[in-house]
Design a protein around this motif. Structure first.
Motif, PDB file in Angstrom:
ATOM      1  N   LEU A 147       0.050  -1.170  -0.019  1.00 15.18           N
ATOM      2  CA  LEU A 147       0.176   0.205  -0.232  1.00 15.18           C
ATOM      3  C   LEU A 147       0.895   1.372  -0.060  1.00 15.18           C
ATOM      4  CD1 LEU A 147      -2.605  -1.051   2.166  1.00 15.18           C
ATOM      5  CD2 LEU A 147      -2.633  -0.776  -0.026  1.00 15.18           C
ATOM      6  N   PRO A 148       1.976   1.605   0.829  1.00 22.58           N
ATOM      7  CA  PRO A 148       2.808   2.770   0.584  1.00 22.58           C
ATOM      8  C   PRO A 148       3.594   2.075  -0.649  1.00 22.58           C
ATOM      9  CG  PRO A 148       3.235   1.153   2.270  1.00 22.58           C
ATOM     10  CD  PRO A 148       2.348   0.778   1.916  1.00 22.58           C
ATOM     11  N   ALA A 149       3.758   1.044  -1.266  1.00 20.34           N
ATOM     12  CA  ALA A 149       4.583   1.775  -2.524  1.00 20.34           C
ATOM     13  C   ALA A 149       3.373   2.199  -3.729  1.00 20.34           C
ATOM     14  CB  ALA A 149       4.958   0.535  -3.066  1.00 20.34           C
ATOM     15  N   LEU A 150       2.277   1.819  -3.644  1.00 20.92           N
ATOM     16  CA  LEU A 150       1.096   2.060  -4.375  1.00 20.92           C
ATOM     17  C   LEU A 150       0.387   4.069  -3.887  1.00 20.92           C
ATOM     18  CD1 LEU A 150      -1.356   2.047  -6.675  1.00 20.92           C
ATOM     19  CD2 LEU A 150      -2.548   0.617  -4.910  1.00 20.92           C
ATOM     20  N   ALA A 151       0.407   4.286  -3.199  1.00 17.01           N
ATOM     21  CA  ALA A 151      -0.230   5.056  -2.762  1.00 17.01           C
ATOM     22  C   ALA A 151       1.254   6.634  -3.379  1.00 17.01           C
ATOM     23  CB  ALA A 151       0.320   5.615  -1.267  1.00 17.01           C
ATOM     24  N   ALA A 152       2.738   5.883  -3.214  1.00 10.52           N
ATOM     25  CA  ALA A 152       3.365   6.676  -3.574  1.00 10.52           C
ATOM     26  C   ALA A 152       3.580   6.593  -5.190  1.00 10.52           C
ATOM     27  CB  ALA A 152       4.941   6.373  -3.518  1.00 10.52           C
ATOM     28  N   LEU A 153       3.511   5.281  -6.322  1.00  9.91           N
ATOM     29  CA  LEU A 153       3.456   5.787  -7.662  1.00  9.91           C
ATOM     30  C   LEU A 153       2.072   6.812  -7.912  1.00  9.91           C
ATOM     31  CD1 LEU A 153       4.752   4.198  -9.883  1.00  9.91           C
ATOM     32  CD2 LEU A 153       2.278   2.424  -9.466  1.00  9.91           C
ATOM     33  N   SER A 154       0.980   7.074  -6.905  1.00  8.16           N
ATOM     34  CA  SER A 154       0.204   7.585  -7.474  1.00  8.16           C
ATOM     35  C   SER A 154       0.666   9.012  -7.713  1.00  8.16           C
ATOM     36  CB  SER A 154      -1.482   7.168  -6.114  1.00  8.16           C
ATOM     37  OG  SER A 154      -1.026   8.160  -5.390  1.00  8.16           O
ATOM     38  N   ARG A 155       1.607   9.297  -6.429  1.00 10.28           N
ATOM     39  CA  ARG A 155       1.697  10.233  -6.363  1.00 10.28           C
ATOM     40  C   ARG A 155       3.365  10.902  -8.199  1.00 10.28           C
ATOM     41  NH1 ARG A 155       3.005  14.587  -2.417  1.00 10.28           N
ATOM     42  NH2 ARG A 155       4.183  16.407  -3.826  1.00 10.28           N
ATOM     43  N   ALA A 156       3.635   9.373  -8.750  1.00  8.34           N
ATOM     44  CA  ALA A 156       3.973   9.784  -9.372  1.00  8.34           C
ATOM     45  C   ALA A 156       4.072   9.822 -10.511  1.00  8.34           C
ATOM     46  CB  ALA A 156       5.007   8.109  -9.461  1.00  8.34           C
ATOM     47  N   PHE A 157       3.190   9.154 -10.752  1.00 12.16           N
ATOM     48  CA  PHE A 157       1.670   9.239 -11.666  1.00 12.16           C
ATOM     49  C   PHE A 157       0.899  11.186 -12.499  1.00 12.16           C
ATOM     50  CE2 PHE A 157       1.489   5.127 -12.503  1.00 12.16           C
ATOM     51  CZ  PHE A 157       1.234   4.811 -13.847  1.00 12.16           C
ATOM     52  N   LYS A 207       0.408  12.532 -15.309  1.00 11.01           N
ATOM     53  CA  LYS A 207      -1.071  12.134 -16.280  1.00 11.01           C
ATOM     54  C   LYS A 207      -1.629  11.958 -15.028  1.00 11.01           C
ATOM     55  CE  LYS A 207       3.474   9.185 -18.301  1.00 11.01           C
ATOM     56  NZ  LYS A 207       3.972   8.203 -17.597  1.00 11.01           N
ATOM     57  N   ALA A 208      -2.824  11.185 -16.123  1.00  7.70           N
ATOM     58  CA  ALA A 208      -4.551  11.485 -15.658  1.00  7.70           C
ATOM     59  C   ALA A 208      -4.674  10.017 -14.662  1.00  7.70           C
ATOM     60  CB  ALA A 208      -5.284  11.117 -16.901  1.00  7.70           C
ATOM     61  N   VAL A 209      -5.347   9.943 -13.300  1.00  6.64           N
ATOM     62  CA  VAL A 209      -4.975   9.130 -11.771  1.00  6.64           C
ATOM     63  C   VAL A 209      -6.233   9.145 -11.996  1.00  6.64           C
ATOM     64  CG1 VAL A 209      -4.417   8.855  -9.486  1.00  6.64           C
ATOM     65  CG2 VAL A 209      -3.004   9.940 -11.465  1.00  6.64           C
ATOM     66  N   LEU A 210      -6.883   7.769 -11.221  1.00  4.33           N
ATOM     67  CA  LEU A 210      -8.289   7.722 -11.031  1.00  4.33           C
ATOM     68  C   LEU A 210      -8.389   6.668  -9.473  1.00  4.33           C
ATOM     69  CD1 LEU A 210     -11.871   7.919 -10.968  1.00  4.33           C
ATOM     70  CD2 LEU A 210     -11.781   6.115 -12.479  1.00  4.33           C
ATOM     71  N   GLY A 211      -8.612   7.534  -8.346  1.00  4.11           N
ATOM     72  CA  GLY A 211      -8.596   6.389  -7.400  1.00  4.11           C
ATOM     73  C   GLY A 211      -9.547   6.328  -6.758  1.00  4.11           C
ATOM     74  N   ARG A 241      -4.503  18.708 -12.745  1.00  7.76           N
ATOM     75  CA  ARG A 241      -5.003  18.433 -13.859  1.00  7.76           C
ATOM     76  C   ARG A 241      -5.864  17.578 -13.896  1.00  7.76           C
ATOM     77  NH1 ARG A 241      -5.159  15.604 -18.648  1.00  7.76           N
ATOM     78  NH2 ARG A 241      -3.038  14.783 -17.705  1.00  7.76           N
ATOM     79  N   ALA A 242      -5.621  16.557 -13.944  1.00  8.97           N
ATOM     80  CA  ALA A 242      -6.302  15.324 -14.052  1.00  8.97           C
ATOM     81  C   ALA A 242      -5.941  13.994 -13.046  1.00  8.97           C
ATOM     82  CB  ALA A 242      -5.989  14.791 -15.544  1.00  8.97           C
ATOM     83  N   VAL A 243      -5.981  14.283 -12.042  1.00  9.75           N
ATOM     84  CA  VAL A 243      -5.687  12.960  -9.987  1.00  9.75           C
ATOM     85  C   VAL A 243      -7.307  13.530  -9.956  1.00  9.75           C
ATOM     86  CG1 VAL A 243      -4.539  12.426  -8.743  1.00  9.75           C
ATOM     87  CG2 VAL A 243      -3.211  13.761 -10.953  1.00  9.75           C
ATOM     88  N   TYR A 244      -7.683  12.571  -9.867  1.00  7.21           N
ATOM     89  CA  TYR A 244      -9.217  12.785  -9.192  1.00  7.21           C
ATOM     90  C   TYR A 244      -9.150  10.883  -7.857  1.00  7.21           C
ATOM     91  CZ  TYR A 244     -10.995  16.097 -12.664  1.00  7.21           C
ATOM     92  OH  TYR A 244     -11.124  16.847 -13.124  1.00  7.21           O
ATOM     93  N   GLY A 245      -9.523  11.435  -6.993  1.00  2.35           N
ATOM     94  CA  GLY A 245     -10.369  10.720  -6.087  1.00  2.35           C
ATOM     95  C   GLY A 245     -11.582  10.995  -5.809  1.00  2.35           C
ATOM     96  N   VAL A 246     -12.224   9.526  -6.088  1.00  2.00           N
ATOM     97  CA  VAL A 246     -13.547   9.948  -5.827  1.00  2.00           C
ATOM     98  C   VAL A 246     -14.187   8.711  -4.742  1.00  2.00           C
ATOM     99  CG1 VAL A 246     -15.978   9.182  -6.983  1.00  2.00           C
ATOM    100  CG2 VAL A 246     -13.878  10.118  -8.801  1.00  2.00           C
ATOM    101  N   GLN A 247     -14.195   8.756  -4.351  1.00  2.00           N
ATOM    102  CA  GLN A 247     -15.073   7.722  -3.315  1.00  2.00           C
ATOM    103  C   GLN A 247     -16.318   7.164  -3.304  1.00  2.00           C
ATOM    104  OE1 GLN A 247     -13.489   8.046   0.545  1.00  2.00           O
ATOM    105  NE2 GLN A 247     -15.002   5.546  -0.203  1.00  2.00           N
ATOM    106  N   PHE A 248     -17.304   7.832  -4.211  1.00  2.00           N
ATOM    107  CA  PHE A 248     -18.592   6.980  -4.535  1.00  2.00           C
ATOM    108  C   PHE A 248     -17.471   6.329  -5.770  1.00  2.00           C
ATOM    109  CE2 PHE A 248     -19.192  11.283  -6.216  1.00  2.00           C
ATOM    110  CZ  PHE A 248     -19.247  10.980  -7.900  1.00  2.00           C
ATOM    111  N   HIS A 249     -18.946   4.689  -5.891  1.00  2.00           N
ATOM    112  CA  HIS A 249     -18.582   3.630  -6.335  1.00  2.00           C
ATOM    113  C   HIS A 249     -19.305   4.423  -7.816  1.00  2.00           C
ATOM    114  CE1 HIS A 249     -16.487   1.050  -4.008  1.00  2.00           C
ATOM    115  NE2 HIS A 249     -16.800   1.616  -3.522  1.00  2.00           N
ATOM    116  N   PHE A 250     -18.755   5.349  -8.886  1.00  2.00           N
ATOM    117  CA  PHE A 250     -20.358   5.489  -9.788  1.00  2.00           C
ATOM    118  C   PHE A 250     -19.014   4.342 -11.017  1.00  2.00           C
ATOM    119  CE2 PHE A 250     -15.407   7.935 -10.414  1.00  2.00           C
ATOM    120  CZ  PHE A 250     -15.324   7.389 -12.283  1.00  2.00           C
ATOM    121  N   GLU A 251     -18.119   3.982 -11.191  1.00  2.00           N
ATOM    122  CA  GLU A 251     -18.225   2.162 -12.272  1.00  2.00           C
ATOM    123  C   GLU A 251     -19.140   0.980 -11.363  1.00  2.00           C
ATOM    124  OE1 GLU A 251     -16.510   0.969  -8.921  1.00  2.00           O
ATOM    125  OE2 GLU A 251     -16.412   2.606  -8.763  1.00  2.00           O
TER     126      GLU A 251
END
Length: 232
Positions: free
Chosen positions: A67-77, A82-86, A168-178
């Motif tokens: 999990l720490p590496a994944l959180a850091a990877l989101s920051r790197a993107f 680059k676009a990120v969607l969490g 520009r394009a790093v989004y965190g969305v709590q609800f499950h729109f997917e």
């Protein structure tokens, strides 16, 4: 377009985001991190990142040491523009990677409930699709503080930060729109004991609520997915 997708738990597919990526002819690299598959070292091989939800908390490092590496990877993107969607847990990990506080153990927010955009959300490329207020599917208890420098985009009656954007394009969305109605039905089967533990009347309510809210939520989820994919 090559997109890295991280699954954090069983039975948590891309849903409507996958439909939008397929429509855009995206190549998807799927990593089932919860099952021991390794994360890439960086962002160079991908144009965007999607981090999906899961049962664990964003701070559950002992049981899920990636999990720490994944959180850091989101920051790197994000730092590479680059676009990120969490989504759900994914949003909490994006927030962690950008210096927010993870708040654990709140009451469960579950089912179709409305979300409303903030003033900034009304002008956002994604969250403008919410209109004034729209039903979406929720399943979470944890939440976050707003990451430093982030724009607060949406809230619900029970959760102040339902969506945020960084850059520009790093989004965190709590609800499950997917999660369209088909995916929610799959979750009913796959996670029946877990759902019954916090919402024992859900299986009686589900058909009525799906009929009342599901169509609008599905249409909104598809629109949000397309809008995010367009940012890649």
């Amino acid at each position: 377009m090559r997109v890295l997708v991280i699954e954090n738990y069983r039975a948590t597919p891309l849903g409507l985001v996958g439909v939008a990526l397929a429509d855009a002819a995206a190549d998807i690299d799927l990593v089932r991190a919860f099952d021991g598959e390794g994360l890439p070292a960086g962002h160079d091989s991908h144009d965007a990142l999607v981090i999906l939800g899961g049962e664990q908390t964003a701070l559950d490092d002992d049981a899920h040491p990636y999990l720490p590496a994944l959180a850091a990877l989101s920051r790197a993107f994000g730092d590479a523009d680059k676009a990120v969607l969490g989504i759900c847990l994914g949003a909490q990990l994006v927030a962690r990677g950008h210096g927010a506080e993870n708040i654990l153990g709140r009451p469960v927010e579950f089912g179709w409930h409305p979300v409303q955009p903030t003033p900034a959300g009304r002008d956002d490329p994604l969250m403008a699709a919410l209109g004034d207020r729209a039903p979406v599917f929720h399943w979470h208890s944890d939440t976050i503080t707003l990451p430093p420098g982030a724009t607060h985009l949406a809230s619900s009656d029970r959760t102040a930060i339902q969506a945020f954007r960084l850059g520009r394009a790093v989004y965190g969305v709590q609800f499950h729109f997917e999660a369209d109605r088909a995916l929610v039905s799959q979750w009913n089967a796959a996670f029946a004991p877990e759902i019954a533990a916090h919402s024992p009347d859900w299986f009686d309510r589900h058909p009525t609520e799906a009929a009342r809210h599901g169509g609008a939520a599905d249409a909104l989820g598809a629109a949000l997915a397309r809008r995010w994919v367009a940012l890649i």
